[in-house]
Design a protein around this motif. Structure first.
Motif, mmCIF file in Angstrom:
data_model
loop_
_atom_site.group_PDB
_atom_site.id
_atom_site.type_symbol
_atom_site.label_atom_id
_atom_site.label_comp_id
_atom_site.label_asym_id
_atom_site.label_seq_id
_atom_site.Cartn_x
_atom_site.Cartn_y
_atom_site.Cartn_z
ATOM 1 N N THR A 109 0.866 -1.175 0.000
ATOM 2 C CA THR A 109 0.000 0.000 0.000
ATOM 3 C C THR A 109 0.896 1.216 0.000
ATOM 4 O OG1 THR A 109 -1.451 -1.326 1.372
ATOM 5 C CG2 THR A 109 -2.001 0.984 1.217
ATOM 6 N N ASP A 166 -9.197 3.814 -3.256
ATOM 7 C CA ASP A 166 -8.157 2.841 -3.617
ATOM 8 C C ASP A 166 -8.158 2.711 -5.133
ATOM 9 O OD1 ASP A 166 -6.435 0.694 -4.019
ATOM 10 O OD2 ASP A 166 -6.979 -0.212 -2.089
ATOM 11 N N LYS A 205 -9.442 0.321 5.431
ATOM 12 C CA LYS A 205 -8.346 -0.637 5.693
ATOM 13 C C LYS A 205 -8.710 -2.050 5.234
ATOM 14 C CE LYS A 205 -4.589 1.262 7.528
ATOM 15 N NZ LYS A 205 -4.905 2.639 7.336
ATOM 16 N N GLN A 255 -8.532 -2.099 1.502
ATOM 17 C CA GLN A 255 -7.140 -2.094 1.009
ATOM 18 C C GLN A 255 -6.494 -3.471 1.171
ATOM 19 O OE1 GLN A 255 -5.479 1.194 3.221
ATOM 20 N NE2 GLN A 255 -5.728 2.594 1.493
#
Ligand code: PLP
Length: 430
Positions: A57, A90, A248, A251
């Motif tokens: 990431t 994202d 989160k 991701q």
């Protein structure tokens, strides 16, 4: 017979050249899920980032050598956040399907029930058990559909959501004429501790241009999309959310869950497309919807059964035509292809299955980018009527289509390499 490398090479190059000429210069493309990038976006598309890895990431990569990819991913993320009013984005999913799968991986567990629009009413395969939900062993129920309003039946959907308590409710679809009821359903979705996801694959460019309601503004928990339909970027995917508790897990689902390389070479072209949408999006999206209406009206006047006449035909780039009286969607699509008009057959909500679809799904976004307006929509309608209603030889119409298309080969609403003075292609660096 073993393949000869030299003749295979010639064949490869010829196929690309022939395809490019045919689809770029000689056909009227009305596939609603496709588009063309601007000359500048296309120019930067082939770059060295194509062959690189940046696993992980942003800010936490597993490889060295990624500092410019990181900066670009960061810039693209900020551009997309700004354009779509999202707190978190994202940009790594490589397609809309992967974006949807990442949301399933993040927000559901094996055996959960999710709800989505019926396939024949526009639900995409990636919302159904034959697609990604099946891979994740989810059960899918159809949201009730109202043919009169060509939309989800809100009252019946509220009832179903209260009864079934699906873990995820998906709005948005592949046939998308009128905005689905995000605002009307979000409260009941939250009441049963579920999430509302809007799949904006088809309408992302219209949202960017402000002519289609932004589902995030209306309370959707997650918005997924492709980046190459009405949003005219390179093929790719993207996920948006305003919820800090969801980003989160999303991701993590994208990496390490579902992807390892993100096709970074598309980031620059996607970022350029986002910038172009900031500059020209309103004009582009407005013209797209205007053209879709004009095409629908022209087809209707020429004797086609255009769906949703009582609702003004469409509020998007799409027009849906019932051609069951003209031999059905499959036959009509082939006849039109023979006339160099590229469309796709599509089931209609009242079809029994989807093997013998009654409809044609048309999209005007690409021809709009090539500069066509309402007059040209009428010309396209006439070409279609000559082939499908009057039974004229498609080969004869094709010659006129090629001639007509010659005037519309420059992409509008975008930038060209001449508009900027920074050479970036590998070829120019050598
Ligand atoms: C509503 C919808 N979602 C997702 C997708 C899949 O997108 P992709 O082809 O980027 O995987 C499509 C494709 O057309 C679509 O129509």
């Amino acid at each position: 017979m073993p393949l000869d490398p030299d003749s295979s090479l010639r064949e490869v190059l010829n196929l690309v050249r022939t395809h490019n000429r045919w689809r770029r210069l000689e056909t009227i493309n009305l596939i609603p899920s496709e588009n063309v990038m601007s000359p500048l976006a296309e120019y930067v598309y082939l770059n060295d980032m194509e062959g690189r890895y940046a696993e992980g990431t942003l800010g936490s990569r597993y490889y060295q050598g990624t500092k410019y990819i990181d900066e670009l991913e960061g810039l693209l993320t900020e551009l997309m956040k700004q354009l779509f009013h999202a707190r978190f984005t994202d940009v790594r999913p490589i397609s809309g399907t992967i974006a949807n799968a990442a949301v399933y991986a993040a927000l559901t567990n094996t055996g959960d029930v999710i709800a989505s629009v019926p396939l024949n009413s526009g639900g995409h395969i990636s919302h159904k058990t034959t697609g990604a939900p099946g891979v994740f062993k989810l059960k899918v129920v159809d949201l009730p559909w109202d043919n009169e309003n060509f939309n989800v039946d809100v009252d019946a959907a509220i009832k179903l959501i209260r009864e079934v308590k699906p873990k995820l409710v998906i709005l948005g679809g592949s046939v998308y004429l009128f905005p689905h009821p995000v605002k009307e359903l979000v409260d009941v979705v939250h009441e049963v501790n579920s999430y509302l996801m809007h799949d904006s694959a088809h309408v992302l460019g219209l949202i960017a241009g402000g002519v289609f309601p932004n589902p995030l503004d209306l309370g959707a928990d997650v918005m997924t999309s492709s980046t190459h339909k009405t949003f005219p970027g390179p093929q790719g995917g993207v996920i948006f959310t305003n919820r800090e508790d969801l980003i989160k897990p999303i991701q993590r689902a994208v990496f390490p869950g579902l992807t390892s390389n993100y096709h970074h070479h598309r980031y620059a072209a996607t970022a350029i497309t986002a910038i172009e949408m900031m500059k020209f999006g309103e004009a582009y999206a407005g013209r797209v919807v205007e053209n879709a209406r004009a095409l629908a009206e022209a087809l209707h006047a020429l004797g086609f059964k255009v769906v949703a006449e009582n609702l003004g035909f469409t509020r998007t780039h799409q027009v849906l035509v019932d051609v069951s009286n003209l031999g059905g969607g499959a036959k009509a699509a082939v006849l039109l292809e023979n006339a160099n008009i590229i469309v796709n057959k599509n089931a209609l909500p009242w079809d029994k299955g989807f093997r013998d679809p009654s409809g044609l799904r048309l999209g005007v976004q690409e021809m709009t980018r090539f500069g066509m307006g309402k007059d040209e929509m009428r010309v396209i309608g006439e070409f279609m009527a000559r082939v499908l209603i009057k039974g004229e030889d498609p080969g004869r119409v094709k010659r006129e289509v090629i001639e007509f298309r010659r005037e519309f080969t420059t992409v509008k609403y975008g930038l060209t390499p001449k508009d900027v003075d920074i050479p970036v292609t590998i070829e120019m660096l050598l």
